[in-house]
Design a protein around this motif. Structure first.
Motif, short mmCIF file in Angstrom:
data_model
loop_
_atom_site.label_atom_id
_atom_site.label_comp_id
_atom_site.label_asym_id
_atom_site.label_seq_id
_atom_site.Cartn_x
_atom_site.Cartn_y
_atom_site.Cartn_z
N GLY A 167 -6.46 1.00 -4.91
CA GLY A 167 -7.55 1.73 -4.29
C GLY A 167 -8.78 1.84 -5.18
O GLY A 167 -9.67 2.67 -4.94
N LYS A 168 -8.85 0.98 -6.19
CA LYS A 168 -9.95 1.07 -7.16
C LYS A 168 -11.32 0.98 -6.51
O LYS A 168 -12.28 1.60 -6.96
CB LYS A 168 -9.81 -0.04 -8.22
CG LYS A 168 -8.56 0.11 -9.06
CD LYS A 168 -8.78 -0.25 -10.52
CE LYS A 168 -7.52 0.02 -11.32
NZ LYS A 168 -7.07 1.43 -11.21
N LEU A 223 0.81 -1.22 0.00
CA LEU A 223 0.00 0.00 0.00
C LEU A 223 0.85 1.28 0.00
O LEU A 223 0.30 2.37 0.08
CB LEU A 223 -0.92 -0.01 1.22
CG LEU A 223 -1.91 -1.18 1.28
CD1 LEU A 223 -2.70 -1.15 2.58
CD2 LEU A 223 -2.85 -1.14 0.07
N ASN A 224 2.16 1.14 -0.08
CA ASN A 224 3.00 2.34 0.04
C ASN A 224 2.77 3.35 -1.09
O ASN A 224 2.78 4.55 -0.85
CB ASN A 224 4.48 1.98 0.17
CG ASN A 224 5.02 1.13 -0.96
OD1 ASN A 224 4.29 0.29 -1.51
ND2 ASN A 224 6.28 1.32 -1.31
N HIS A 225 2.54 2.86 -2.31
CA HIS A 225 2.39 3.82 -3.41
C HIS A 225 1.11 4.65 -3.26
O HIS A 225 1.14 5.87 -3.42
CB HIS A 225 2.41 3.08 -4.76
CG HIS A 225 3.71 2.36 -5.02
ND1 HIS A 225 4.93 2.98 -4.91
CD2 HIS A 225 3.96 1.07 -5.33
CE1 HIS A 225 5.90 2.10 -5.17
NE2 HIS A 225 5.33 0.92 -5.42
N VAL A 226 0.00 4.00 -2.91
CA VAL A 226 -1.25 4.76 -2.77
C VAL A 226 -1.17 5.72 -1.56
O VAL A 226 -1.65 6.86 -1.62
CB VAL A 226 -2.50 3.83 -2.73
CG1 VAL A 226 -2.48 2.91 -1.53
CG2 VAL A 226 -3.79 4.64 -2.76
N VAL A 227 -0.51 5.28 -0.49
CA VAL A 227 -0.35 6.17 0.67
C VAL A 227 0.51 7.38 0.30
O VAL A 227 0.19 8.52 0.67
CB VAL A 227 0.26 5.40 1.87
CG1 VAL A 227 0.74 6.36 2.96
CG2 VAL A 227 -0.76 4.42 2.45
N ARG A 270 -11.86 14.03 -2.22
CA ARG A 270 -10.57 14.15 -2.90
C ARG A 270 -9.71 12.91 -2.63
O ARG A 270 -9.07 12.36 -3.54
CB ARG A 270 -9.85 15.42 -2.40
CG ARG A 270 -8.45 15.62 -2.91
CD ARG A 270 -8.41 15.85 -4.42
NE ARG A 270 -7.04 15.90 -4.92
CZ ARG A 270 -6.65 15.48 -6.11
NH1 ARG A 270 -7.55 14.95 -6.96
NH2 ARG A 270 -5.41 15.57 -6.48
N ALA A 271 -9.72 12.43 -1.40
CA ALA A 271 -8.94 11.24 -1.05
C ALA A 271 -9.45 10.02 -1.82
O ALA A 271 -8.66 9.23 -2.34
CB ALA A 271 -9.00 10.99 0.46
N LEU A 272 -10.77 9.89 -1.91
CA LEU A 272 -11.34 8.75 -2.64
C LEU A 272 -10.94 8.81 -4.12
O LEU A 272 -10.63 7.78 -4.72
CB LEU A 272 -12.87 8.74 -2.50
CG LEU A 272 -13.40 8.34 -1.11
CD1 LEU A 272 -14.90 8.59 -1.02
CD2 LEU A 272 -13.08 6.86 -0.81
N GLU A 273 -10.93 10.02 -4.67
CA GLU A 273 -10.55 10.20 -6.07
C GLU A 273 -9.10 9.72 -6.30
O GLU A 273 -8.81 9.00 -7.25
CB GLU A 273 -10.68 11.69 -6.41
CG GLU A 273 -10.54 12.05 -7.87
CD GLU A 273 -10.53 13.58 -8.05
OE1 GLU A 273 -11.13 14.29 -7.20
OE2 GLU A 273 -9.90 14.05 -9.03
N ARG A 278 -8.86 5.89 -5.86
CA ARG A 278 -9.45 5.14 -6.99
C ARG A 278 -8.57 5.19 -8.23
O ARG A 278 -8.71 4.39 -9.14
CB ARG A 278 -10.86 5.66 -7.29
CG ARG A 278 -11.86 5.26 -6.22
CD ARG A 278 -13.21 5.94 -6.40
NE ARG A 278 -14.08 5.64 -5.27
CZ ARG A 278 -15.12 6.39 -4.89
NH1 ARG A 278 -15.41 7.50 -5.57
NH2 ARG A 278 -15.85 6.04 -3.86
N GLY A 279 -7.66 6.17 -8.28
CA GLY A 279 -6.74 6.27 -9.40
C GLY A 279 -5.51 5.38 -9.25
O GLY A 279 -4.66 5.33 -10.13
#
Lengths: 352, 352
Positions: free
Chosen positions: B311-312, B216-220, B300-303, B306-307
């Motif tokens: 986190g899709k 999860l490091n990249h999405v964080v 904004r965080a969800l956007e 999801r990208g």
């Protein structure tokens, strides 16, 4: 039940009457694990970083070099004269960081417990870890507990990892070793391995042999603080002095010679080695190291080491030659030279 | 023997014909251990720090905050749909560091191998660790290998510890959670635990259920880089979403409410949970986290989430209340509220 045992049982923060042994649920992420962490581990290892109850420890570091190391401990038996798996797990990683020339700061603790482990045993080990950490001056700041089904582990396995800061400009590493270096050790060899073997096999010797298990960070810090030009440090664990030197000769591409008459082994340990068929050069130590530094600094280094509790028996055992043979040779009592090789099999299983 | 198996066996750097299984001597500090390290581990995990062959890794750090974390992995079976103990061991510690808001840099690897483990299995796990480390962008810089006698372990146990740097001023921790925070998760829940349970029991479902095991490091890092005011991050491993929220409610002394209709669980996973008698709220995930941040930043965080590949399926599942009840409540499908408690026993043993 003697008084000491009764006291330990009484003080165990998980009531032994409720949970005489570790259950699978103590590693399951639910209430029992929460209790084990908050009632036993957190108060025993208490420090500000641990108190955040986060997924890891967060701390400030100065800009510069850091060292990072890990070891798992699977020693059998868990308790032995001079130590136990808890003190071993703390000292071992403190020593690995010290061998990098670092001042150890923080340790992590990963426990793999076997279902059915007496809760009292866990409590004894936890207290021993705390005591060893205090003595070494490190904090146990983050951890993890897993429980495996009965018969899939062996009581307790402990992993510790550690971080430390390097507060000098030396490059302490195997390939920094140079021709002309003296090789010192901080005391008599082979006690840890023989202690474990004797405990395991129920052997008794005339004299008491204790493990040399100890933290070497304080004595290493004294050597560094004195401004000595240390080239390499290596703890003499699995494989003993011989294996450590073979690895360093290979990494530095230099010839190492040691003198049998200079290698300190206690008479009783020597006798035990002969009886058990071991060569003390290959037997593991847990509080011994080899120090490589220029010959003309050897006396000063020995003086400093002998002034520390963990270096009272410090001596010079050999030197590094200019020839690029990559070999380790031993000059025997009668002056003959033989090559010291890496052991092909295993001398002593599960000594750490 | 299929082609893939044959290829893996052929590529194993320790000749399987010579050493079909791991021997005690592979952990003994002698020649066999040296071979295992220099032929298998060192080339597979190759990096500059590992190449020094020292007792630990030494590296430069910038001045500032660092995170340090550890986990041991004892998952059974070793291989499962969507991952294996190797990828789990890398991703798990990468995620623990990420939950501290750190960018993971270096991992240590401590292996406890059981005598008799097929060499091919070890090789598969090593390759999987390397792949996971590359994907997460971390280096495996130091390690340790122990071998325990047959019947005293269970194939492979792996400990990883990790260090990472914190490159922002947020204080991401359970006690930073505030009233008014939204609680987001990055995808559907309960797949990892159900996958392990199904693999272990030989259950087959109509549809294929894979573990959510992921780094999860990249999405964080994307969330942090966007300047969002993240209060807390928590991965939803042992004990699932429920246990994570109970711990955070306790640490922050605030009331957390989640809505059953908003909690994403796949229909097939839901069916499997019902069949096996599990509540998906308590089932472990290995690539899922809860994100706490101010309600007005939730969209904004969800956007952003999801990208990202991890986190899709991001959604909001609840919010933090101003009352200081320290409780977690669940609003059910029909609008009734119930208290979500910590599980008293263990739901699924050895899922990580």
């Amino acid at each position: 039940m003697d008084k000491l045992t009764r006291d330990i049982r009484m003080q165990c923060p998980i009531p032994i009457s409720d949970y005489p042994t570790v259950q699978l649920a103590h590693g399951g992420g639910g209430m029992l694990m929460h209790q084990l962490i908050t009632k036993m581990f957190a108060p025993a290892f208490d420090n500000e970083l641990l108190r955040t109850q986060h997924d890891g420890a967060v701390f400030e570091v100065p800009r510069g070099r850091m060292a990072f190391s890990t070891d798992s401990y699977v020693v059998s038996p868990l308790f032995f004269p001079g130590g136990d798996i808890g003190s071993l797990a703390v000292n071992g990683t403190v020593n690995d960081l010290s061998m990098c020339g670092a001042r150890p700061l923080y340790l992590s603790v990963g426990m793999i417990l076997e279902e059915g482990l007496p809760m009292e045993t866990l409590w004894r080990v936890v207290q021993s870890m705390k005591k060893a950490a205090d003595h070494a001056g490190v904090a146990l700041v983050t951890g993890d507990t897993k429980v495996v089904d009965k018969g899939k582990g062996d009581g307790i396995f402990i992993n510790t990892a550690g971080v430390g800061v390097i507060e000098h400009d030396l490059r302490i590493a195997p390939d920094s070793v140079m021709a002309g270096d003296a090789i010192l050790v901080n005391g008599d060899l082979a006690r840890h391995g023989i202690t474990i073997m004797a405990s395991r096999e129920g052997l008794a010797f005339e004299s008491r042999i204790d493990s040399d298990c100890a933290a070497l960070n304080h004595v290493v810090q004294k050597l560094i603080a004195d401004g000595l030009d240390i080239h390499c440090l290596r703890d003499l664990t699995r494989g003993g002095l011989a294996s450590a030197l073979v690895e360093i000769a290979e990494a530095s591409s230099l010839h190492i010679n040691i003198k049998q008459t200079d290698i300190p082994v206690r008479d009783d340990v020597h006798g035990a080695c002969e009886m058990l068929g071991f060569d003390p050069l290959y037997v593991a130590n847990e509080g011994r190291m080899a120090v490589f530094l220029p010959e003309d600094q050897a006396d000063r280094a020995l003086e400093i080491m002998r002034g520390d509790a963990e270096g009272k028996g410090a001596v010079k055992v050999g030197s590094v030659d200019s020839t690029d043979s990559k070999l380790v040779t031993l000059t025997s009592h009668i002056g003959a030279n033989r090559i010291v090789d890496m052991l092909s099999g295993e001398q002593l299983p599960r000594i750490c």
